[in-house]
Motif scaffolding. Structure first.
Motif, PDB file in Angstrom:
ATOM      1  N   CYS A  17       0.796  -1.102  -0.032  1.00  2.00           N
ATOM      2  CA  CYS A  17      -0.036   0.001  -0.041  1.00  2.00           C
ATOM      3  C   CYS A  17       0.740   1.231  -0.109  1.00  2.00           C
ATOM      4  CB  CYS A  17      -0.984   0.050   1.287  1.00  2.00           C
ATOM      5  SG  CYS A  17      -0.140   0.266   2.783  1.00  2.00           S
ATOM      6  N   THR A  18       0.298   2.261  -0.089  1.00  2.12           N
ATOM      7  CA  THR A  18       1.151   3.627  -0.440  1.00  2.12           C
ATOM      8  C   THR A  18       1.246   3.867   1.064  1.00  2.12           C
ATOM      9  OG1 THR A  18      -0.924   4.952  -0.265  1.00  2.12           O
ATOM     10  CG2 THR A  18       0.005   4.503  -2.340  1.00  2.12           C
ATOM     11  N   ARG A  19       2.182   4.771   1.368  1.00  2.00           N
ATOM     12  CA  ARG A  19       2.670   5.216   2.745  1.00  2.00           C
ATOM     13  C   ARG A  19       1.483   5.831   3.338  1.00  2.00           C
ATOM     14  NH1 ARG A  19       7.430   5.371   5.034  1.00  2.00           N
ATOM     15  NH2 ARG A  19       8.325   4.858   2.748  1.00  2.00           N
ATOM     16  N   SER A  20       0.839   6.842   2.579  1.00  5.29           N
ATOM     17  CA  SER A  20      -0.242   7.532   3.412  1.00  5.29           C
ATOM     18  C   SER A  20      -1.560   6.294   3.695  1.00  5.29           C
ATOM     19  CB  SER A  20      -0.843   8.556   2.474  1.00  5.29           C
ATOM     20  OG  SER A  20      -1.371   7.905   1.449  1.00  5.29           O
ATOM     21  N   GLU A  21      -1.850   5.363   3.057  1.00 11.15           N
ATOM     22  CA  GLU A  21      -2.746   4.408   3.592  1.00 11.15           C
ATOM     23  C   GLU A  21      -1.903   3.579   4.707  1.00 11.15           C
ATOM     24  OE1 GLU A  21      -4.392   3.055  -1.000  1.00 11.15           O
ATOM     25  OE2 GLU A  21      -2.796   1.554   0.008  1.00 11.15           O
ATOM     26  N   ASN A  22      -0.878   3.510   4.652  1.00 11.09           N
ATOM     27  CA  ASN A  22      -0.170   2.628   5.776  1.00 11.09           C
ATOM     28  C   ASN A  22      -0.349   3.297   6.850  1.00 11.09           C
ATOM     29  OD1 ASN A  22       0.909   0.475   7.097  1.00 11.09           O
ATOM     30  ND2 ASN A  22       2.954   0.378   5.818  1.00 11.09           N
ATOM     31  N   THR A  23      -0.226   4.686   7.053  1.00 11.11           N
ATOM     32  CA  THR A  23      -0.393   5.380   8.188  1.00 11.11           C
ATOM     33  C   THR A  23      -1.864   5.426   8.518  1.00 11.11           C
ATOM     34  OG1 THR A  23       1.257   7.130   7.272  1.00 11.11           O
ATOM     35  CG2 THR A  23      -0.100   7.913   9.090  1.00 11.11           C
ATOM     36  N   VAL A  24      -2.781   5.517   7.886  1.00 11.28           N
ATOM     37  CA  VAL A  24      -4.044   5.367   8.186  1.00 11.28           C
ATOM     38  C   VAL A  24      -4.269   3.969   8.777  1.00 11.28           C
ATOM     39  CG1 VAL A  24      -6.784   5.279   7.436  1.00 11.28           C
ATOM     40  CG2 VAL A  24      -5.204   7.067   6.807  1.00 11.28           C
TER      41      VAL A  24
END
Ligand SMILES: [Zn+2]
Length: 114
Positions: free
Chosen positions: A83-90
């Motif tokens: 997943c993208t970094r922002s998805e992973n953060t969420v």
């Protein structure tokens, strides 16, 4: 090391949990301070879970690898998702709140073997 050798290298240094106990493949060597498995593959130091994904044929490009089982030293590709970094953060925030899928729901996902 080719992909098969990388998987063997990871396997011989890990505890392979049976599916009935979650099915995690737990890296038992070096871990960083955040609990991620650190391996040396072809002379390069990298995360065990990223080496695993690459060895299993996934194109990581600039994506991050999300641990759906929340065991940061697990490298079972059935427990990992790109997943993208922002998805992973969420996702990390959701896991912290206990609102994410439980490991029992992951059992049987994929058909990977060490
Ligand atoms: Zn796992």
């Amino acid at each position: 090391m080719n992909n098969r050798e990388i998987i063997e290298y990871l396997t011989t240094r890990s505890v392979i949990m049976p599916a009935s106990e979650g099915g995690c493949w737990l890296w038992e060597q070096c871990r960083n301070q955040d609990g991620y498995g650190v391996a040396t593959v072809n002379g390069r130091t990298e995360y065990a879970h990223r080496a695993s994904m690459r060895a299993h044929g996934f194109d990581l490009s600039d994506l991050t690898v999300d641990h759906q089982c929340a065991n940061r030293h697990c490298w079972n590709p059935a427990h990992l998702e790109l997943c993208t970094r922002s998805e992973n953060t969420v996702r990390t925030a959701l896991k912290r709140w206990g609102a994410y899928r439980r490991i029992t729901e992951l059992t049987g996902v994929g058909d990977f073997r060490p």
